[in-house]
Design a protein around this motif. Structure first.
Motif, PDB file in Angstrom:
ATOM      1  N   ALA A  34       0.850  -1.186   0.000  1.00 14.31           N
ATOM      2  CA  ALA A  34       0.000   0.000   0.000  1.00 14.31           C
ATOM      3  C   ALA A  34       0.885   1.235   0.000  1.00 14.31           C
ATOM      4  CB  ALA A  34      -0.906   0.012   1.230  1.00 14.31           C
ATOM      5  N   LEU A  35       0.635   2.140  -0.942  1.00 13.03           N
ATOM      6  CA  LEU A  35       1.275   3.448  -0.943  1.00 13.03           C
ATOM      7  C   LEU A  35       0.325   4.399  -0.242  1.00 13.03           C
ATOM      8  CD1 LEU A  35       2.634   3.634  -4.608  1.00 13.03           C
ATOM      9  CD2 LEU A  35       3.891   3.026  -2.538  1.00 13.03           C
ATOM     10  N   LEU A  36       0.733   4.880   0.925  1.00 13.95           N
ATOM     11  CA  LEU A  36      -0.144   5.658   1.792  1.00 13.95           C
ATOM     12  C   LEU A  36       0.388   7.067   1.955  1.00 13.95           C
ATOM     13  CD1 LEU A  36      -2.454   5.860   3.961  1.00 13.95           C
ATOM     14  CD2 LEU A  36      -0.774   5.022   5.617  1.00 13.95           C
ATOM     15  N   CYS A  41       1.124  13.683  -2.574  1.00 17.90           N
ATOM     16  CA  CYS A  41       2.399  13.177  -2.036  1.00 17.90           C
ATOM     17  C   CYS A  41       3.202  12.390  -3.065  1.00 17.90           C
ATOM     18  CB  CYS A  41       2.153  12.317  -0.799  1.00 17.90           C
ATOM     19  SG  CYS A  41       1.417  10.709  -1.156  1.00 17.90           S
ATOM     20  N   GLY A  42       2.606  12.079  -4.228  1.00 16.79           N
ATOM     21  CA  GLY A  42       3.331  11.383  -5.285  1.00 16.79           C
ATOM     22  C   GLY A  42       2.974   9.924  -5.469  1.00 16.79           C
ATOM     23  N   LYS A  43       2.047   9.412  -4.645  1.00 19.11           N
ATOM     24  CA  LYS A  43       1.771   7.971  -4.699  1.00 19.11           C
ATOM     25  C   LYS A  43       1.144   7.545  -6.029  1.00 19.11           C
ATOM     26  CE  LYS A  43      -2.467   8.612  -1.945  1.00 19.11           C
ATOM     27  NZ  LYS A  43      -2.388  10.096  -1.892  1.00 19.11           N
ATOM     28  N   THR A  44       0.226   8.336  -6.572  1.00 19.88           N
ATOM     29  CA  THR A  44      -0.399   7.974  -7.850  1.00 19.88           C
ATOM     30  C   THR A  44       0.598   8.099  -8.995  1.00 19.88           C
ATOM     31  OG1 THR A  44      -2.633   8.560  -7.120  1.00 19.88           O
ATOM     32  CG2 THR A  44      -2.229   8.567  -9.479  1.00 19.88           C
ATOM     33  N   THR A  45       1.503   9.065  -8.921  1.00 23.51           N
ATOM     34  CA  THR A  45       2.538   9.188  -9.951  1.00 23.51           C
ATOM     35  C   THR A  45       3.434   7.954  -9.955  1.00 23.51           C
ATOM     36  OG1 THR A  45       2.511  11.604  -9.728  1.00 23.51           O
ATOM     37  CG2 THR A  45       4.410  10.630 -10.823  1.00 23.51           C
ATOM     38  N   VAL A  46       3.778   7.449  -8.776  1.00 21.57           N
ATOM     39  CA  VAL A  46       4.555   6.202  -8.702  1.00 21.57           C
ATOM     40  C   VAL A  46       3.787   5.070  -9.380  1.00 21.57           C
ATOM     41  CG1 VAL A  46       5.462   4.424  -7.157  1.00 21.57           C
ATOM     42  CG2 VAL A  46       5.838   6.837  -6.637  1.00 21.57           C
ATOM     43  N   LEU A  47       2.499   4.957  -9.081  1.00 19.20           N
ATOM     44  CA  LEU A  47       1.679   3.897  -9.669  1.00 19.20           C
ATOM     45  C   LEU A  47       1.637   4.017 -11.187  1.00 19.20           C
ATOM     46  CD1 LEU A  47      -0.201   1.627  -8.355  1.00 19.20           C
ATOM     47  CD2 LEU A  47      -2.094   3.073  -9.087  1.00 19.20           C
ATOM     48  N   ARG A  48       1.488   5.227 -11.688  1.00 16.84           N
ATOM     49  CA  ARG A  48       1.410   5.443 -13.135  1.00 16.84           C
ATOM     50  C   ARG A  48       2.752   5.132 -13.817  1.00 16.84           C
ATOM     51  NH1 ARG A  48      -2.758   8.054 -15.384  1.00 16.84           N
ATOM     52  NH2 ARG A  48      -1.423   9.084 -16.925  1.00 16.84           N
ATOM     53  N   MET A  49       3.853   5.353 -13.130  1.00 20.76           N
ATOM     54  CA  MET A  49       5.148   4.975 -13.703  1.00 20.76           C
ATOM     55  C   MET A  49       5.296   3.461 -13.749  1.00 20.76           C
ATOM     56  SD  MET A  49       7.998   7.825 -12.567  1.00 20.76           S
ATOM     57  CE  MET A  49       7.640   7.924 -10.824  1.00 20.76           C
ATOM     58  N   VAL A  50       4.818   2.766 -12.706  1.00 20.83           N
ATOM     59  CA  VAL A  50       4.853   1.309 -12.721  1.00 20.83           C
ATOM     60  C   VAL A  50       3.987   0.765 -13.855  1.00 20.83           C
ATOM     61  CG1 VAL A  50       4.283  -0.785 -11.441  1.00 20.83           C
ATOM     62  CG2 VAL A  50       5.362   1.142 -10.256  1.00 20.83           C
ATOM     63  N   ALA A  51       2.837   1.406 -14.078  1.00 21.47           N
ATOM     64  CA  ALA A  51       1.924   0.967 -15.138  1.00 21.47           C
ATOM     65  C   ALA A  51       2.461   1.259 -16.531  1.00 21.47           C
ATOM     66  CB  ALA A  51       0.561   1.636 -14.957  1.00 21.47           C
ATOM     67  N   GLY A  52       3.355   2.257 -16.646  1.00 20.52           N
ATOM     68  CA  GLY A  52       3.863   2.655 -17.952  1.00 20.52           C
ATOM     69  C   GLY A  52       3.166   3.859 -18.530  1.00 20.52           C
ATOM     70  N   LEU A 161      -2.464  -3.171 -10.157  1.00 18.13           N
ATOM     71  CA  LEU A 161      -2.333  -1.810  -9.645  1.00 18.13           C
ATOM     72  C   LEU A 161      -3.716  -1.269  -9.328  1.00 18.13           C
ATOM     73  CD1 LEU A 161       0.183  -0.603 -12.388  1.00 18.13           C
ATOM     74  CD2 LEU A 161       0.733  -1.566 -10.139  1.00 18.13           C
ATOM     75  N   LEU A 162      -3.880  -0.734  -8.125  1.00 19.60           N
ATOM     76  CA  LEU A 162      -5.193  -0.260  -7.682  1.00 19.60           C
ATOM     77  C   LEU A 162      -5.075   1.195  -7.227  1.00 19.60           C
ATOM     78  CD1 LEU A 162      -4.773  -3.407  -6.057  1.00 19.60           C
ATOM     79  CD2 LEU A 162      -7.198  -3.182  -6.567  1.00 19.60           C
ATOM     80  N   ASP A 163      -5.788   2.086  -7.917  1.00 20.85           N
ATOM     81  CA  ASP A 163      -5.710   3.520  -7.643  1.00 20.85           C
ATOM     82  C   ASP A 163      -6.939   3.975  -6.863  1.00 20.85           C
ATOM     83  OD1 ASP A 163      -5.022   6.163  -7.575  1.00 20.85           O
ATOM     84  OD2 ASP A 163      -5.321   6.544  -9.705  1.00 20.85           O
ATOM     85  N   GLU A 164      -6.831   4.004  -5.537  1.00 20.67           N
ATOM     86  CA  GLU A 164      -7.918   4.393  -4.630  1.00 20.67           C
ATOM     87  C   GLU A 164      -9.254   3.767  -5.056  1.00 20.67           C
ATOM     88  OE1 GLU A 164      -7.805   7.850  -2.437  1.00 20.67           O
ATOM     89  OE2 GLU A 164      -6.184   8.781  -3.560  1.00 20.67           O
ATOM     90  N   THR A 191       1.334  -9.914  -7.511  1.00 22.95           N
ATOM     91  CA  THR A 191       1.887  -8.795  -6.762  1.00 22.95           C
ATOM     92  C   THR A 191       0.913  -7.620  -6.911  1.00 22.95           C
ATOM     93  OG1 THR A 191       4.135  -9.522  -7.208  1.00 22.95           O
ATOM     94  CG2 THR A 191       3.848  -7.224  -6.588  1.00 22.95           C
ATOM     95  N   MET A 192       0.622  -6.933  -5.809  1.00 20.78           N
ATOM     96  CA  MET A 192      -0.373  -5.861  -5.849  1.00 20.78           C
ATOM     97  C   MET A 192       0.182  -4.585  -5.240  1.00 20.78           C
ATOM     98  SD  MET A 192      -3.806  -8.096  -4.875  1.00 20.78           S
ATOM     99  CE  MET A 192      -4.955  -6.757  -5.171  1.00 20.78           C
ATOM    100  N   ILE A 193      -0.130  -3.452  -5.876  1.00 20.62           N
ATOM    101  CA  ILE A 193       0.202  -2.127  -5.342  1.00 20.62           C
ATOM    102  C   ILE A 193      -1.097  -1.350  -5.230  1.00 20.62           C
ATOM    103  CG2 ILE A 193       1.532  -0.015  -5.594  1.00 20.62           C
ATOM    104  CD1 ILE A 193       3.513  -1.496  -7.279  1.00 20.62           C
ATOM    105  N   TYR A 194      -1.351  -0.833  -4.044  1.00 16.36           N
ATOM    106  CA  TYR A 194      -2.645  -0.233  -3.708  1.00 16.36           C
ATOM    107  C   TYR A 194      -2.412   1.197  -3.231  1.00 16.36           C
ATOM    108  CZ  TYR A 194      -7.299  -0.180  -1.402  1.00 16.36           C
ATOM    109  OH  TYR A 194      -8.587   0.093  -1.006  1.00 16.36           O
ATOM    110  N   VAL A 195      -2.918   2.169  -3.958  1.00 11.54           N
ATOM    111  CA  VAL A 195      -2.775   3.580  -3.587  1.00 11.54           C
ATOM    112  C   VAL A 195      -3.972   4.015  -2.757  1.00 11.54           C
ATOM    113  CG1 VAL A 195      -2.916   5.924  -4.524  1.00 11.54           C
ATOM    114  CG2 VAL A 195      -1.287   4.307  -5.483  1.00 11.54           C
ATOM    115  N   THR A 196      -3.710   4.639  -1.605  1.00 14.07           N
ATOM    116  CA  THR A 196      -4.799   5.107  -0.752  1.00 14.07           C
ATOM    117  C   THR A 196      -4.319   6.233   0.157  1.00 14.07           C
ATOM    118  OG1 THR A 196      -6.452   4.444   0.895  1.00 14.07           O
ATOM    119  CG2 THR A 196      -4.304   3.396   1.035  1.00 14.07           C
ATOM    120  N   HIS A 197      -5.249   7.082   0.588  1.00 16.04           N
ATOM    121  CA  HIS A 197      -4.950   8.077   1.623  1.00 16.04           C
ATOM    122  C   HIS A 197      -5.574   7.653   2.953  1.00 16.04           C
ATOM    123  CE1 HIS A 197      -8.950   9.263   0.099  1.00 16.04           C
ATOM    124  NE2 HIS A 197      -9.171   9.622   1.346  1.00 16.04           N
TER     125      HIS A 197
END
Length: 341
Positions: A34-36, A41-52, A161-164, A191-197
């Protein structure tokens, strides 16, 4: 399955402050990260870079030995074997549930029989077999989110990849979908990456939580470790419902504080160095021969009252009590333990 490795990622938009500034993370195969952090704070940008969807200005992303992204080379999103679940579900309104779930397989040119078999298994995994012929408009928010999960499951991705994904759901549906995500993770092995606040979501779902602020990772750890031993004032304030007290620095290197030591250090003196100590509500005992505190507010939570207290030196504390209390009441409190940040 392979490790997902993010190495010193940097990304700036429009020449301003870096949205992502030196992020390095390693996620084990089958892990749930989880990117919290707060908005921006940049968490969604990290996710979008992982996604391409975004290219890093510096740094690299690797899945095992395979380079996915760097400043000079980028594997396109469709070639990464990743799946993404958006906050808006991103379902085709004119297609049935089965059509939405099977669409990625049709794009890959699989036969109708293979598509039907895989779609049936994916819908069964999210308990939507009976809804295969319905359209998204006929479903609840939670059911639409399950369709989006099934669409991920059907492609057998290496990374999800899960964006909120729960931001648009009410509290009841959020709890239901948390169970669905846990089940999905167990079934897929992805493998899962989960963006949330929402720190409660992060702590309930993830095997590891990375706390972000201003484009940087402040701490990454399993939820229990992050809760018990946060590093720094910001992480301590984001995780849990604790209060941060300033106490006199007693010169020791230990991170934990028991009550006698904490009581001796409470109350600052002019010119003396201080440290931040995190105190959780469950570590504050009402009564005994403790400190005098005034109730600032009391909120009834069913089985207990959540109290906000003001100590004699003006610092604030949180506590739980089974007894009724009201603003203005004067109590005695004992702090059993604290954690130096």
């Amino acid at each position: 399955m392979a490790e997902l490795i993010l190495s010193d990622l940097r990304k700036t938009f429009g020449g301003g402050r870096a949205a992502v500034d030196g992020v390095s993370l390693t996620l084990r195969p089958g892990g749930f990260l989880a990117l919290l952090g707060p908005s921006g704070c940049g968490k969604t940008t990290v996710l979008r870079m992982v996604a391409g969807f975004e290219t890093p200005d510096e740094g690299a992303i690797r899945l095992g030995d395979r380079l996915l992204s760097s400043a000079n080379a980028v594997v396109p999103p469709e070639s990464r074997n990743m799946a993404m679940v958006f906050q808006s579900y991103a379902l085709w309104p004119h297609m049935t549930v089965a059509g939405n779930v099977g669409y990625p397989l049709k794009v890959r040119g699989l036969s109708a029989g293979v598509v039907a078999d895989k779609v049936g298994k994916a819908l069964a995994a999210v308990h939507l077999e009976a809804f295969a012929d319905r359209r998204p408009a006929d479903l609840s928010g939670g059911q639409r989110q399950r369709v989006a999960l099934a669409r991920c499951l059907v492609t057998e991705p290496d990374v999800v990849l899960l964006d909120e994904p729960l931001a648009n759901l009410d509290r009841h549906l959020r709890q239901e979908m948390e169970e669905a995500f846990r089940d999905f993770h167990a079934r897929s092995g992805a493998t899962m990456i989960y963006v949330t606040h929402d720190q409660a979501e992060a702590m309930a779902l993830a095997t590891d939580v990375a706390v972000m602020s201003e484009g940087r990772v402040l701490q990454m750890a399993p939820p229990a470790e992050l809760y018990a031993r946060p590093q720094g004032r910001l992480v301590g304030s984001l995780i849990g419902q604790g209060a941060i007290l300033q106490v006199r620095d007693d010169g020791t290197s230990e991170r934990g504080y028991d009550w006698p030591r904490l009581r001796a250090c409470l109350g600052t003196a002019a010119g003396m160095p201080t440290v931040d100590v995190l105190v959780r509500p469950q570590d504050v005992e009402i009564g005994g021969d403790g400190l005098t505190a005034t109730v600032e507010s009391a909120t009834f939570e069913g089985e207990r009252h959540a109290l906000r207290l003001i100590l004699g030196d003006g610092q604030r504390l949180r506590a739980y009590s089974r007894l009724l209390a009201a603003a203005g009441d004067v109590l005695r409190v004992t702090i059993r333990s604290g954690w130096r940040l």
